[in-house]
Scaffold this motif. Sequence first.
Motif, PDB file in Angstrom:
ATOM      1  N   MET A  64       0.843  -1.201   0.000  1.00 40.49           N
ATOM      2  CA  MET A  64       0.000   0.000   0.000  1.00 40.49           C
ATOM      3  C   MET A  64       0.877   1.250   0.000  1.00 40.49           C
ATOM      4  N   LYS A  65       0.552   2.174  -0.908  1.00 43.51           N
ATOM      5  CA  LYS A  65       1.332   3.399  -0.965  1.00 43.51           C
ATOM      6  C   LYS A  65       1.054   4.307   0.225  1.00 43.51           C
ATOM      7  N   LYS A  66      -0.185   4.257   0.656  1.00 40.11           N
ATOM      8  CA  LYS A  66      -0.575   5.041   1.835  1.00 40.11           C
ATOM      9  C   LYS A  66      -1.306   4.113   2.772  1.00 40.11           C
ATOM     10  N   THR A  67      -0.969   4.155   4.011  1.00 46.25           N
ATOM     11  CA  THR A  67      -1.650   3.297   4.981  1.00 46.25           C
ATOM     12  C   THR A  67      -2.784   4.052   5.635  1.00 46.25           C
ATOM     13  N   LEU A  68      -3.672   3.291   6.276  1.00 45.88           N
ATOM     14  CA  LEU A  68      -4.814   3.920   6.945  1.00 45.88           C
ATOM     15  C   LEU A  68      -4.358   4.893   8.012  1.00 45.88           C
ATOM     16  N   LEU A  69      -3.330   4.516   8.730  1.00 43.65           N
ATOM     17  CA  LEU A  69      -2.891   5.399   9.816  1.00 43.65           C
ATOM     18  C   LEU A  69      -2.222   6.652   9.291  1.00 43.65           C
ATOM     19  N   ARG A 103       3.328   0.594  12.231  1.00 40.49           N
ATOM     20  CA  ARG A 103       2.198   1.344  11.705  1.00 40.49           C
ATOM     21  C   ARG A 103       2.099   1.274  10.185  1.00 40.49           C
ATOM     22  N   SER A 104       3.185   1.004   9.512  1.00 43.28           N
ATOM     23  CA  SER A 104       3.120   0.861   8.060  1.00 43.28           C
ATOM     24  C   SER A 104       2.462  -0.447   7.648  1.00 43.28           C
ATOM     25  N   ILE A 163      -2.320  -5.401  10.660  1.00 45.84           N
ATOM     26  CA  ILE A 163      -2.498  -5.184  12.092  1.00 45.84           C
ATOM     27  C   ILE A 163      -3.795  -4.435  12.390  1.00 45.84           C
ATOM     28  N   LEU A 164      -3.966  -3.231  11.847  1.00 46.14           N
ATOM     29  CA  LEU A 164      -5.126  -2.419  12.213  1.00 46.14           C
ATOM     30  C   LEU A 164      -6.438  -3.079  11.793  1.00 46.14           C
ATOM     31  N   LEU A 165      -6.569  -3.448  10.521  1.00 45.39           N
ATOM     32  CA  LEU A 165      -7.828  -4.042  10.083  1.00 45.39           C
ATOM     33  C   LEU A 165      -8.123  -5.375  10.781  1.00 45.39           C
ATOM     34  N   PRO A 166      -7.152  -6.281  10.905  1.00 41.70           N
ATOM     35  CA  PRO A 166      -7.447  -7.511  11.656  1.00 41.70           C
ATOM     36  C   PRO A 166      -7.788  -7.250  13.120  1.00 41.70           C
ATOM     37  N   LEU A 167      -7.153  -6.246  13.736  1.00 39.44           N
ATOM     38  CA  LEU A 167      -7.467  -5.914  15.121  1.00 39.44           C
ATOM     39  C   LEU A 167      -8.902  -5.396  15.228  1.00 39.44           C
ATOM     40  N   LEU A 168      -9.310  -4.555  14.282  1.00 40.35           N
ATOM     41  CA  LEU A 168     -10.683  -4.040  14.284  1.00 40.35           C
ATOM     42  C   LEU A 168     -11.689  -5.153  13.985  1.00 40.35           C
ATOM     43  N   LYS A 169     -11.318  -6.087  13.124  1.00 44.20           N
ATOM     44  CA  LYS A 169     -12.189  -7.245  12.868  1.00 44.20           C
ATOM     45  C   LYS A 169     -12.346  -8.071  14.139  1.00 44.20           C
ATOM     46  N   PHE A 170     -11.247  -8.322  14.832  1.00 45.49           N
ATOM     47  CA  PHE A 170     -11.306  -9.074  16.086  1.00 45.49           C
ATOM     48  C   PHE A 170     -12.172  -8.347  17.107  1.00 45.49           C
TER      49      PHE A 170
END
Length: 431
Positions: free
Chosen positions: A1-6, A145-146, A151-158
């Motif tokens: 991903m060129k830009k991450t969600l964070l 964070r990159s 990490i972020l999406l799977p954590l939010l799914k969990f």
Amino acid sequence: MKKTLLRLARPVFGPLLNRLPVRWRFAAYLRAIRCESQLPEKFVFKLAETREELEACFHLLHDAYVDAGFMKPDPSGLRATVYHALPTTSTLLCRAGDRVVATVSLVRESAMGFPMQRIFDIAAIREAGGNIAEVSALAIDRRFRSASGRILLPLLKFMYEYATRQFDTDHLVIAVNPRHIGFYEAILCFRRLKQRPVDHYDFVNGAPAVGAHLNLYTAPTAFRRRYGRLPPEKNLYDYFTGDSLPNTQWPTKRFYTTTDPVMTPALIDHFFNQRTQAFATLRLRELMLLHSIYDLPDYKSVLPPVPADAPRSEMRRRTHRRFSVRCPGEFSTRQLGIRRTFELTVFECSATGFRVHSDNRLPAGSTGTVILELGAADWSVMLVTVLRLGSQDRHIALVRIDQDDLAWRKFVGALGKAQTHDDLGEATRFV
């Protein structure tokens, strides 16, 4: 991903994105999304249960909040609030190998409430019925964070799965900095509260905050409308509502309880008396509520004492303690010689009765037999009477136990004596 969600949510981008029309804002965030259902084995998503895991979560949160200006550095290097001490709070984590790299907490409403209700009016959400939990204390290790897609999406799914499947939660609420609200609106379908943003939120060092809400009952429909026709790597509807990731570790439970308390007296003493001064700053009402929540002798010894001249109204204890559960079952009765059976779910219980939800209204005043699944290998059969239906929701009923059985006595005995969810695995030890 060129830009991450964070990176999109950072101060440089956030204010600009929030000024864009909703459609453009969604498109900008969507470009950063990549749902990965096959993650490296080193990533594990679980409940924080041990002293080491909790310490790592609180340390990660401290550093992230200091970096963001949401708190001043604490000598302990930890951010542990009184809400983390509650049995109705669950701290979730992502571990990469032996390192905790992300965390988020769910604070379900209890006698002490939750942080954002101090500044936001959530009366309309309460009127809708069901349990409310605040999403709080989200932090990711800056070195990871990159890797937001891993990490972020799977954590939010969990977090979503945990809230809907294990935490008996109907509504999620959140108070976030205005520069981050676009992410929650555009990606996670949160809706802003009608109340205007708060300019000064003491819980995060006086930073501004915006309140938002997600109805978990209608969330799947919202996800399907927004993502249902997108390819798999962008389809958050399939991602959130589909099967759990292989990297997910669910808490082991004997009974179908809906909270996962992990704070033993030793852990409470360690984190809130020794490592931090969280208990030293409690207001009197908070202190008294804490004593009423933790009313077992082992906990009393590690809580700050209540002043002798304090009013005792907040510490009155119910004759029969109530417990939050989610036990499926059925009720059978006879009416005019015809046998009728109703499927139901017990969501709150005590030694002498329970409250249930049933799609078909139970007949008030009727007596019959109830069969309840207390856990994967525990069943109870009892004689009961339906006392009355709910005044606002007629699908809720209050049921009195007329004749219990040994399984039920062991069940409520274990709930009354257990300190953590692990204790319930040895339920008969308490009766």
